[in-house]
Design a protein around this motif. Structure first.
Motif, PDB file in Angstrom:
ATOM      1  N   HIS A  32       0.862  -1.184   0.000  1.00 16.37           N
ATOM      2  CA  HIS A  32       0.000   0.000   0.000  1.00 16.37           C
ATOM      3  C   HIS A  32       0.894   1.229   0.000  1.00 16.37           C
ATOM      4  CE1 HIS A  32       1.081   0.464   4.230  1.00 16.37           C
ATOM      5  NE2 HIS A  32       0.780  -0.810   4.409  1.00 16.37           N
ATOM      6  N   ILE A  33       0.309   2.402  -0.055  1.00 15.58           N
ATOM      7  CA  ILE A  33       1.083   3.640  -0.089  1.00 15.58           C
ATOM      8  C   ILE A  33       0.856   4.480   1.161  1.00 15.58           C
ATOM      9  CG2 ILE A  33       1.175   3.720  -2.614  1.00 15.58           C
ATOM     10  CD1 ILE A  33      -1.103   5.760  -2.534  1.00 15.58           C
ATOM     11  N   MET A  34       0.290   3.898   2.200  1.00 10.65           N
ATOM     12  CA  MET A  34       0.109   4.624   3.457  1.00 10.65           C
ATOM     13  C   MET A  34       1.449   4.809   4.157  1.00 10.65           C
ATOM     14  SD  MET A  34      -3.384   3.061   5.166  1.00 10.65           S
ATOM     15  CE  MET A  34      -2.985   1.325   4.880  1.00 10.65           C
ATOM     16  N   ASN A  35       1.625   5.955   4.817  1.00  9.34           N
ATOM     17  CA  ASN A  35       2.783   6.108   5.691  1.00  9.34           C
ATOM     18  C   ASN A  35       2.461   5.482   7.041  1.00  9.34           C
ATOM     19  OD1 ASN A  35       1.325   8.035   7.280  1.00  9.34           O
ATOM     20  ND2 ASN A  35       1.959   9.675   5.879  1.00  9.34           N
ATOM     21  N   ASP A  36       3.434   5.439   7.944  1.00 14.15           N
ATOM     22  CA  ASP A  36       3.229   4.760   9.221  1.00 14.15           C
ATOM     23  C   ASP A  36       2.109   5.394  10.039  1.00 14.15           C
ATOM     24  OD1 ASP A  36       5.110   2.869   8.700  1.00 14.15           O
ATOM     25  OD2 ASP A  36       6.612   3.615  10.109  1.00 14.15           O
ATOM     26  N   THR A  37       2.026   6.709  10.020  1.00 12.23           N
ATOM     27  CA  THR A  37       0.983   7.392  10.788  1.00 12.23           C
ATOM     28  C   THR A  37      -0.406   6.986  10.302  1.00 12.23           C
ATOM     29  OG1 THR A  37       2.436   9.293  11.183  1.00 12.23           O
ATOM     30  CG2 THR A  37       0.068   9.636  11.491  1.00 12.23           C
ATOM     31  N   GLU A  38      -0.587   6.964   8.993  1.00 14.19           N
ATOM     32  CA  GLU A  38      -1.873   6.569   8.415  1.00 14.19           C
ATOM     33  C   GLU A  38      -2.166   5.088   8.683  1.00 14.19           C
ATOM     34  OE1 GLU A  38      -1.701   9.644   4.581  1.00 14.19           O
ATOM     35  OE2 GLU A  38      -0.846   7.618   4.459  1.00 14.19           O
ATOM     36  N   SER A  48       8.272  -1.667   3.923  1.00 12.31           N
ATOM     37  CA  SER A  48       9.214  -1.780   5.038  1.00 12.31           C
ATOM     38  C   SER A  48      10.204  -0.625   5.071  1.00 12.31           C
ATOM     39  CB  SER A  48       9.977  -3.111   4.952  1.00 12.31           C
ATOM     40  OG  SER A  48       9.089  -4.205   4.873  1.00 12.31           O
ATOM     41  N   GLN A  49      10.883  -0.521   6.220  1.00 16.90           N
ATOM     42  CA  GLN A  49      11.963   0.434   6.392  1.00 16.90           C
ATOM     43  C   GLN A  49      13.107  -0.271   7.116  1.00 16.90           C
ATOM     44  OE1 GLN A  49      10.758   4.264   8.003  1.00 16.90           O
ATOM     45  NE2 GLN A  49       8.708   4.079   7.099  1.00 16.90           N
ATOM     46  N   VAL A  50      14.255   0.346   7.126  1.00 21.73           N
ATOM     47  CA  VAL A  50      15.421  -0.246   7.787  1.00 21.73           C
ATOM     48  C   VAL A  50      15.163  -0.353   9.286  1.00 21.73           C
ATOM     49  CG1 VAL A  50      17.866   0.049   8.328  1.00 21.73           C
ATOM     50  CG2 VAL A  50      17.010   0.607   6.041  1.00 21.73           C
ATOM     51  N   ALA A  51      15.441  -1.522   9.849  1.00 23.71           N
ATOM     52  CA  ALA A  51      15.285  -1.765  11.279  1.00 23.71           C
ATOM     53  C   ALA A  51      16.651  -2.083  11.874  1.00 23.71           C
ATOM     54  CB  ALA A  51      14.311  -2.911  11.528  1.00 23.71           C
ATOM     55  N   GLU A  52      17.084  -1.286  12.847  1.00 26.52           N
ATOM     56  CA  GLU A  52      18.382  -1.469  13.486  1.00 26.52           C
ATOM     57  C   GLU A  52      18.215  -2.163  14.827  1.00 26.52           C
ATOM     58  OE1 GLU A  52      21.330   1.925  12.781  1.00 26.52           O
ATOM     59  OE2 GLU A  52      19.387   2.944  12.743  1.00 26.52           O
ATOM     60  N   TRP A  53      19.050  -3.161  15.063  1.00 23.69           N
ATOM     61  CA  TRP A  53      18.973  -3.923  16.295  1.00 23.69           C
ATOM     62  C   TRP A  53      19.186  -3.015  17.503  1.00 23.69           C
ATOM     63  CZ3 TRP A  53      23.051  -5.367  19.837  1.00 23.69           C
ATOM     64  CH2 TRP A  53      22.631  -6.282  20.818  1.00 23.69           C
ATOM     65  N   GLY A  54      18.294  -3.146  18.488  1.00 22.59           N
ATOM     66  CA  GLY A  54      18.424  -2.405  19.733  1.00 22.59           C
ATOM     67  C   GLY A  54      17.884  -0.997  19.698  1.00 22.59           C
ATOM     68  N   ARG A  55      17.408  -0.543  18.541  1.00 24.71           N
ATOM     69  CA  ARG A  55      16.895   0.831  18.439  1.00 24.71           C
ATOM     70  C   ARG A  55      15.395   0.832  18.155  1.00 24.71           C
ATOM     71  NH1 ARG A  55      20.787   4.576  18.636  1.00 24.71           N
ATOM     72  NH2 ARG A  55      22.944   3.904  18.296  1.00 24.71           N
ATOM     73  N   MET A  56      14.784   2.002  18.275  1.00 22.45           N
ATOM     74  CA  MET A  56      13.336   2.102  18.125  1.00 22.45           C
ATOM     75  C   MET A  56      12.883   1.707  16.727  1.00 22.45           C
ATOM     76  SD  MET A  56      10.476   2.476  19.520  1.00 22.45           S
ATOM     77  CE  MET A  56      10.439   3.384  21.067  1.00 22.45           C
ATOM     78  N   SER A  57      13.751   1.810  15.734  1.00 17.06           N
ATOM     79  CA  SER A  57      13.362   1.391  14.394  1.00 17.06           C
ATOM     80  C   SER A  57      13.004  -0.097  14.352  1.00 17.06           C
ATOM     81  CB  SER A  57      14.486   1.690  13.395  1.00 17.06           C
ATOM     82  OG  SER A  57      15.682   1.010  13.756  1.00 17.06           O
ATOM     83  N   MET A  58      13.564  -0.880  15.282  1.00 22.10           N
ATOM     84  CA  MET A  58      13.192  -2.294  15.370  1.00 22.10           C
ATOM     85  C   MET A  58      11.751  -2.434  15.854  1.00 22.10           C
ATOM     86  SD  MET A  58      14.220  -5.393  14.860  1.00 22.10           S
ATOM     87  CE  MET A  58      16.020  -5.354  14.835  1.00 22.10           C
ATOM     88  N   CYS A  59      11.384  -1.676  16.869  1.00 24.89           N
ATOM     89  CA  CYS A  59       9.998  -1.693  17.358  1.00 24.89           C
ATOM     90  C   CYS A  59       9.051  -1.097  16.318  1.00 24.89           C
ATOM     91  CB  CYS A  59       9.888  -0.937  18.679  1.00 24.89           C
ATOM     92  SG  CYS A  59      10.742  -1.734  20.051  1.00 24.89           S
ATOM     93  N   ASP A  60       9.524  -0.123  15.553  1.00 24.38           N
ATOM     94  CA  ASP A  60       8.710   0.429  14.463  1.00 24.38           C
ATOM     95  C   ASP A  60       8.366  -0.665  13.459  1.00 24.38           C
ATOM     96  OD1 ASP A  60       8.719   3.010  15.469  1.00 24.38           O
ATOM     97  OD2 ASP A  60      10.513   3.590  14.355  1.00 24.38           O
ATOM     98  N   ALA A  61       9.344  -1.508  13.160  1.00 31.49           N
ATOM     99  CA  ALA A  61       9.101  -2.605  12.221  1.00 31.49           C
ATOM    100  C   ALA A  61       8.079  -3.586  12.785  1.00 31.49           C
ATOM    101  CB  ALA A  61      10.415  -3.326  11.918  1.00 31.49           C
ATOM    102  N   GLU A  62       8.159  -3.862  14.080  1.00 30.01           N
ATOM    103  CA  GLU A  62       7.213  -4.782  14.711  1.00 30.01           C
ATOM    104  C   GLU A  62       5.806  -4.184  14.729  1.00 30.01           C
ATOM    105  OE1 GLU A  62       8.882  -5.745  18.509  1.00 30.01           O
ATOM    106  OE2 GLU A  62      10.781  -6.395  17.647  1.00 30.01           O
ATOM    107  N   ARG A  63       5.705  -2.907  15.013  1.00 31.43           N
ATOM    108  CA  ARG A  63       4.399  -2.236  14.979  1.00 31.43           C
ATOM    109  C   ARG A  63       3.836  -2.221  13.560  1.00 31.43           C
ATOM    110  NH1 ARG A  63       4.381   3.505  17.352  1.00 31.43           N
ATOM    111  NH2 ARG A  63       2.357   3.065  18.301  1.00 31.43           N
TER     112      ARG A  63
END
Length: 385
Positions: A90-96, A172-187
């Motif tokens: 889809h073309i939604m951003n994370d907020t949407e 998807s976006q880049v997810a870095e171990w130990g950082r919030m981007s990892m939780c962003d990927a899970e969300r």
């Protein structure tokens, strides 16, 4: 005048001759008008058709998309609301995406037959080397599961159209171990899975995970549990409470601080709580950075504060930390023997629905790609599929 005189001389009535000439002219004029009508009636549409074909691209390019409307719009039905997306792209951003995924019906009963499913969410960098084993695991259980894969944005899978993993990558976006981007990927995985209203349970897995039992056992174990499986415990040492930042108070106090495995299984209610959160997210993003590893604390702490009575406080994924270090042991081809699985199955006892149980793990990690062949050889005998 001369013609009239000649007519009189010949004994003809001039009035009769004039009427005869007029009567001949009238049909000729009608015929001319009729032919003109035919030319306009058939010629103009034909010319227009060819002009439209010739100038098609130019004509369409300036028409605003919003002005195009179908002649007949499909009436809104319950099926149009509950039908899951056929493709997770889809073309939604994370907020949407998070906003849409947080929608919850206020009426608890469903006005349709709902077959609850398990969403298997793979958080990976790229390929899924254990895919052939998972294919065997899923076979014959269509309609009881759905699959989502979060990879590096640059990765494109090469699964055939016959594979259960075909077309299951989410934006998807880049997810870095130990950082919030990892939780962003899970969300992000949870939010995409929540768009399918039939998904009731959500399992987070990595590319190195394997199932330890057949699908029927896994489905029965998860669907009959009164609790969600997320490790969440109070660790007093430097790797537990030592990572707490007092700037997180009063929303998160030291006594609230929890730690647990990144790999979880939760129900739909808890999945919605995670994607809708705007209270704890900014605190963990700002105040839990390495050497505070947010994927071990954010969801675990938040859900322990909000819904402690819904957590089993343990994970369903087996890992081996006995070798020490920042990461668990990785198992390769030489490790995959019957004794390997016997060790896992007999490694501990646990509580299942508040009763003692020897069935504690449904999945295991980390398995190297070299382990695939012996796993396929042993799966029917040891894993039951």
């Amino acid at each position: 005048m001369q013609s009239r005189l000649m007519a009189l001389e010949e004994g003809k009535n001039p009035t009769t001759t004039l009427r005869t000439n007029q009567s001949r002219t009238l049909p000729l004029r009608l015929l001319q008008w009729f032919l003109l009508f035919l030319v306009l009636g058939f010629g103009v549409p034909i010319v227009s058709m060819y002009m439209i074909r010739y100038f098609k691209a130019a004509n369409v390019s300036w028409i605003a998309p919003s002005t195009l409307r179908p002649c007949f719009e499909e009436p809104s039905t319950i099926e149009s609301w509950i039908r899951p997306p056929s493709n997770p792209l889809h073309i939604m951003n994370d907020t949407e995406l998070l906003w849409q995924a947080s929608f919850v019906p206020r009426i608890k009963s469903y006005p349709f037959v709902r077959a609850p499913k398990i969403a298997f969410m793979f958080l990976a960098k790229g390929p899924l080397p254990m895919a052939p084993l998972w294919e065997r695991f899923f076979k014959g259980h269509e309609g009881l599961y759905s699959i989502y894969a979060h990879t590096l944005p640059s990765y494109n899978d090469s699964f055939s159209t016959a594979s259960v993993f075909y077309g299951r990558q989410i934006p998807s976006q880049v997810a870095e171990w130990g950082r919030m981007s990892m939780c962003d990927a899970e969300r992000r995985l949870l939010a995409n899975a929540l768009l399918d209203i039939s998904n009731e349970w959500f399992i987070l897995l990595s590319e190195s995970c394997i199932p330890l039992h057949n699908f029927s056992i896994v489905f029965r174990y998860i669907s009959r549990s009164r609790y969600s499986f997320m490790g969440s415990f109070d660790e007093l040492g430097p790797y537990g409470r030592g990572r707490y930042n007092q700037n997180m108070a009063p929303e998160v106090n030291l006594t609230d601080w929890r730690k647990g495995s990144q790999w979880f299984e939760i129900n739909r209610e808890l999945a919605v709580k995670i994607v809708e959160d705007t209270t704890y997210y900014p605190l963990f993003k700002e105040f839990c950075q390495p050497a505070c590893y947010v994927d071990e604390h954010y969801f675990q702490t938040m859900l322990s504060i909000q819904t402690p009575h819904l957590l089993a406080n343990r994970t369903l994924t087996y890992v081996d930390w006995s070798r020490g270090g920042a990461h668990p042991a990785t198992f390769g081809k030489a490790d995959i023997k019957e004794d390997f699985f016997k060790k896992i199955f007999e490694s501990k006892t646990c509580l299942y629905n508040d009763q003692p149980s020897s069935l504690c793990f449904l999945f295991a990690r980390k398995l190297a790609p070299s382990a695939l062949d012996p796993l396929l050889e042993l799966s029917s005998k040891v894993l039951g599929f």
